[in-house]
Design an enzyme around this catalytic site. Structure first.
Site, PDB file in Angstrom:
ATOM      1  N   ASP A  76       0.837  -1.206   0.000  1.00  0.00           N
ATOM      2  CA  ASP A  76       0.000   0.000   0.000  1.00  0.00           C
ATOM      3  C   ASP A  76       0.870   1.254   0.000  1.00  0.00           C
ATOM      4  O   ASP A  76       2.068   1.178   0.268  1.00  0.00           O
ATOM      5  CB  ASP A  76      -0.978  -0.015   1.194  1.00  0.00           C
ATOM      6  N   ASN A 145      -8.012  -1.924  13.500  1.00  0.00           N
ATOM      7  CA  ASN A 145      -9.437  -2.040  13.128  1.00  0.00           C
ATOM      8  C   ASN A 145      -9.687  -3.212  12.179  1.00  0.00           C
ATOM      9  O   ASN A 145     -10.745  -3.305  11.583  1.00  0.00           O
ATOM     10  CB  ASN A 145      -9.930  -0.733  12.497  1.00  0.00           C
ATOM     11  N   HIS A 147      -7.908  -3.864   9.422  1.00  0.00           N
ATOM     12  CA  HIS A 147      -7.580  -3.633   8.005  1.00  0.00           C
ATOM     13  C   HIS A 147      -6.387  -4.475   7.557  1.00  0.00           C
ATOM     14  O   HIS A 147      -5.525  -4.862   8.344  1.00  0.00           O
ATOM     15  CB  HIS A 147      -7.389  -2.143   7.685  1.00  0.00           C
ATOM     16  N   GLU A 152      -9.816  -0.575   4.608  1.00  0.00           N
ATOM     17  CA  GLU A 152     -10.470  -0.273   5.874  1.00  0.00           C
ATOM     18  C   GLU A 152     -11.784  -1.059   6.000  1.00  0.00           C
ATOM     19  O   GLU A 152     -12.297  -1.574   4.991  1.00  0.00           O
ATOM     20  CB  GLU A 152     -10.771   1.233   5.934  1.00  0.00           C
TER      21      GLU A 152
HETATM   22  C1  GLP Z   1      -0.660   0.371   8.522  1.00  0.00           C
HETATM   23  C2  GLP Z   1      -0.386  -0.179   7.114  1.00  0.00           C
HETATM   24  C3  GLP Z   1      -0.652  -1.656   7.057  1.00  0.00           C
HETATM   25  C4  GLP Z   1       0.024  -2.295   8.260  1.00  0.00           C
HETATM   26  C5  GLP Z   1      -0.757  -1.947   9.493  1.00  0.00           C
HETATM   27  C6  GLP Z   1      -0.193  -2.510  10.785  1.00  0.00           C
HETATM   28  O1  GLP Z   1      -1.742   1.245   8.499  1.00  0.00           O
HETATM   29  N1  GLP Z   1      -1.128   0.448   6.082  1.00  0.00           N
HETATM   30  O2  GLP Z   1      -0.151  -2.180   5.847  1.00  0.00           O
HETATM   31  O3  GLP Z   1       0.029  -3.688   8.086  1.00  0.00           O
HETATM   32  O4  GLP Z   1      -0.967  -0.549   9.568  1.00  0.00           O
HETATM   33  O5  GLP Z   1       0.967  -1.825  11.188  1.00  0.00           O
HETATM   34  P1  GLP Z   1       1.787  -2.176  12.466  1.00  0.00           P
HETATM   35  O6  GLP Z   1       2.573  -3.394  12.153  1.00  0.00           O
HETATM   36  O7  GLP Z   1       2.671  -0.978  12.675  1.00  0.00           O
HETATM   37  O8  GLP Z   1       0.841  -2.383  13.586  1.00  0.00           O
END
Ligand code: GLP
Length: 253
Positions: A76, A145, A147, A152
């Site tokens: 992303d 959440n 995602h 989302e």
């Molecule tokens: C972000 C990214 C995701 C990622 C997620 C979890 O918003 N867009 O691709 O997997 O949050 O991140 P973290 O590993 O820092 O909890």
């Protein structure tokens, strides 16, 4: 009577903490990709995979031949950032992993954050994935959440690579920590779609920490629903979850 899609049990690898998760994930990635002639991997950003990237980068006798032939795409990206902006996920992935192991520039698949037409840009990435023969392994983190990538809650479960507009307030808050304030986080993004991830030959979900325990439980044991985007993974026959005990608190109870 209507029947839903077939559901599968993801393989769950239980580890003690983030450090072990990082080592296990690094091993899994090499084992999955190294046997393939032209492997295509999708890489996430975030705190969770950081140790995995570090482990992969530090292995003195790492699989150099793998890094030279690996096609590596991003999961992303924010919309609207100019080249060189520190907040670009493409730059982050390059700094923490791709530059370190020497992924050739032509093998890096990035969204163009500043594309004039983001809808055309997500189509370009979806077509490119098809042209390259599809994704062998998509590595994923889990949002608080539920995602996956920037899909989302409410995202269609069968969507191709798409624009997410707007990002949820929860996502903006958790990403603000990286950039020093919520006002610095762009409000929209491009992301591989849940349908795109469903078509990957395998998915690896990395989850660490008690804060994710509730949402991981909903994703793995609740209904498959757009309200919890990660629940889509249960419709895929080849999913591995590497999670620490804190994140598996409810599932192991
Ligand atoms: C972000 C990214 C995701 C990622 C997620 C979890 O918003 N867009 O691709 O997997 O949050 O991140 P973290 O590993 O820092 O909890």
């Amino acid at each position: 009577m209507t029947t839903g899609p077939a559901l599968y049990e993801p393989k769950i690898i239980i580890v003690d903490d983030l450090q072990s998760l990082s080592r296990r994930a690094a091993g899994f990635v090499v084992e999955t990709l190294d046997p393939l002639a032209k492997p295509f991997v999708i890489l996430p950003t975030g705190t969770t995979p950081l140790g995995m990237y570090k482990t992969l980068s530090e292995e003195q006798n790492g699989p150099r031949g793998l890094w030279n032939r690996l096609l590596a795409g991003q999961l992303d990206e924010y919309i609207g950032l100019e080249q060189g902006d520190d907040r670009l996920f493409s730059g982050w992935l390059s700094r923490v992993f791709m530059d370190k192991v020497g992924i050739p520039d032509q093998n890096r698949v990035f969204f163009r954050s500043n594309a004039a037409d983001p809808a055309a840009e997500v189509d370009r990435i979806e077509r490119l994935i098809d042209t390259k023969g599809g994704i062998d392994l998509a590595i994923l983190g889990l949002g608080l959440n539920g995602h996956l990538g920037f899909n989302e809650p409410g995202s269609p479960l069968d969507a191709p690579t798409r624009v997410q507009d707007p990002l949820s307030p929860e996502t903006i808050a958790s990403n603000a920590a990286y950039w020093g304030g919520e006002d610095k986080v762009p409000s929209k993004a491009m992301t591989l779609g849940l349908g795109t991830l469903s078509r990957a030959r395998s998915n690896l979900l990395l989850v660490s920490g008690e804060a994710k325990a509730g949402i991981l439980d909903r994703a793995l044991t609740g209904p498959v629903t757009p309200d919890v985007p990660a629940s889509i993974l249960r419709t895929h026959p080849n999913v591995t979850v590497i999670a620490d005990r804190a994140a598996l608190k409810y599932i192991l109870a």
